[in-house]
Design an enzyme around this catalytic site. Structure first.
Site, short mmCIF file in Angstrom:
data_model
loop_
_atom_site.label_atom_id
_atom_site.label_comp_id
_atom_site.label_asym_id
_atom_site.label_seq_id
_atom_site.Cartn_x
_atom_site.Cartn_y
_atom_site.Cartn_z
N LYS A 43 0.76 7.85 0.87
CA LYS A 43 2.16 7.48 1.12
C LYS A 43 3.13 8.61 0.76
CE LYS A 43 1.35 2.52 0.53
NZ LYS A 43 1.83 1.25 -0.03
N ASP B 17 7.44 -2.00 1.59
CA ASP B 17 6.81 -2.84 0.56
C ASP B 17 7.86 -3.71 -0.15
OD1 ASP B 17 4.24 -1.94 1.08
OD2 ASP B 17 4.40 -0.26 -0.32
#
Ligand code: ATR
Length: 282
Positions: free
Chosen positions: A69, A106
């Site tokens: 990420k 998220d």
């Protein structure tokens, strides 16, 4: 004339465990869209090249799994607020000019889950207690601050990791070691477990909820088992609770909309499908 099918994928290493193909596949079918969503295993030694030359992949967009990420975020020409605050992107797409754009959904997944299952949970945003200081905690601290929570206590076994997050987000966040759990709980309007404790195969989350106000909302991002000991304990004393599978499903909503142009819904059918696929329910 051949029509170009829009293709997206979960990318990272490993990707075999990912439920993203199930989630996006479900929505592609529901919406009658022609797109595809697959898996692309990116070896660690190829990660920088892959994300740095994303346009060559043939994908219009992608999800990125741990541990890439951060590399993905660094490769982007543009980042949304969350990805830029976290230095990590879990969702990528190419814009019309071919620039690589990155988002971190998220935190939005966490918010979407609570919004759906406990509407008005943030009507009077006050104090939140976040257990843990990993990647999920960082996303959830960002999410709580975005909804104007005035104080977010980050409680972690390793205090330094909580401090690191608190230093990044600054005002409104306070780092603690585990020994301060009892006193922080007494102030909580929302309690979230972001540690892996309580997950099947991991040690239990040992926590005494006696100081927690009865109105505090309790959320566990662990979804295997779905009803964790924390949620059971909270429900037994009358606290409202929200389980964790919805965060996984809701984080996919903005990504699907971005790639395929229609905003999908997290249905009970999708929850059941995902839980069955994960082996959490039969
Ligand atoms: P993620 O990125 O998915 O959030 P992570 O970075 O592995 O996962 O973070 C796991 C969290 O669970 C951490 O806050 C970790 O605490 P430490 O920072 O002290 O390692 C917490 N955790 C894991 N096992 C634990 C244990 N046995 N006791 C207390 N906390 C634990």
């Amino acid at each position: 004339m051949t029509r170009l099918v829009r293709k997206a994928a979960i990318t990272g290493h490993p990707v075999s465990h990912s439920r993203s193909p199930l989630i996006h596949g479900y929505w592609l079918e529901k919406h009658g869209l022609e797109g595809e969503y697959g898996r692309v295993d990116v070896l660690p030694e190829n990660a920088e090249h892959f994300y740095g030359n994303f346009a060559d992949s043939g994908l219009i967009g992608a999800n990125v799994t741990v541990p890439f990420k951060e590399i993905a975020a660094k490769s982007c020409d543009w980042l949304d607020d969350a990805a830029s605050a976290m230095g990590a992107a879990n969702t990528l797409w190419l814009d019309e000019a071919g620039r690589l754009c990155g988002a971190n959904t998220d935190g939005l997944g966490f918010l979407g889950n609570l919004d759906q299952l406990s509407p008005d949970w943030d009507e009077t945003p006050g104090t939140a207690v976040v257990l843990g200081a990993g990647g999920a905690a960082r996303a959830i601290v960002w999410a709580l601050l975005s909804r104007k929570y005035t104080t977010v206590h980050i409680v972690n076994r390793t205090r330094e990791k909580a401090e690191k997050i608190s230093n990044e987000f600054g005002n409104g966040t306070v780092a603690h070691g585990w020994e301060n759990l009892g006193t922080t709980l007494a102030q909580a309007d929302v309690l979230v477990n972001t540690t892996s404790l309580g997950m099947t195969g991991k040690p239990p989350l040992e926590i005494d909820l006696k100081n927690l106000p009865a109105t505090a909302l309790v959320n566990d991002i662990v979804y295997s088992p779905l009803e964790t000991d924390l949620l059971k304990q909270a429900a037994a004393r009358g606290n409202p609770t929200v389980d964790g599978i919805g965060m996984l499903l809701h984080q996919a909503v903005p990504a699907f909309e971005r790639w395929f142009g229609e905003r999908p819904v997290v249905t009970d059918e999708l929850r059941t499908l995902a839980l069955k696929d994960l082996g959490v329910i039969t």
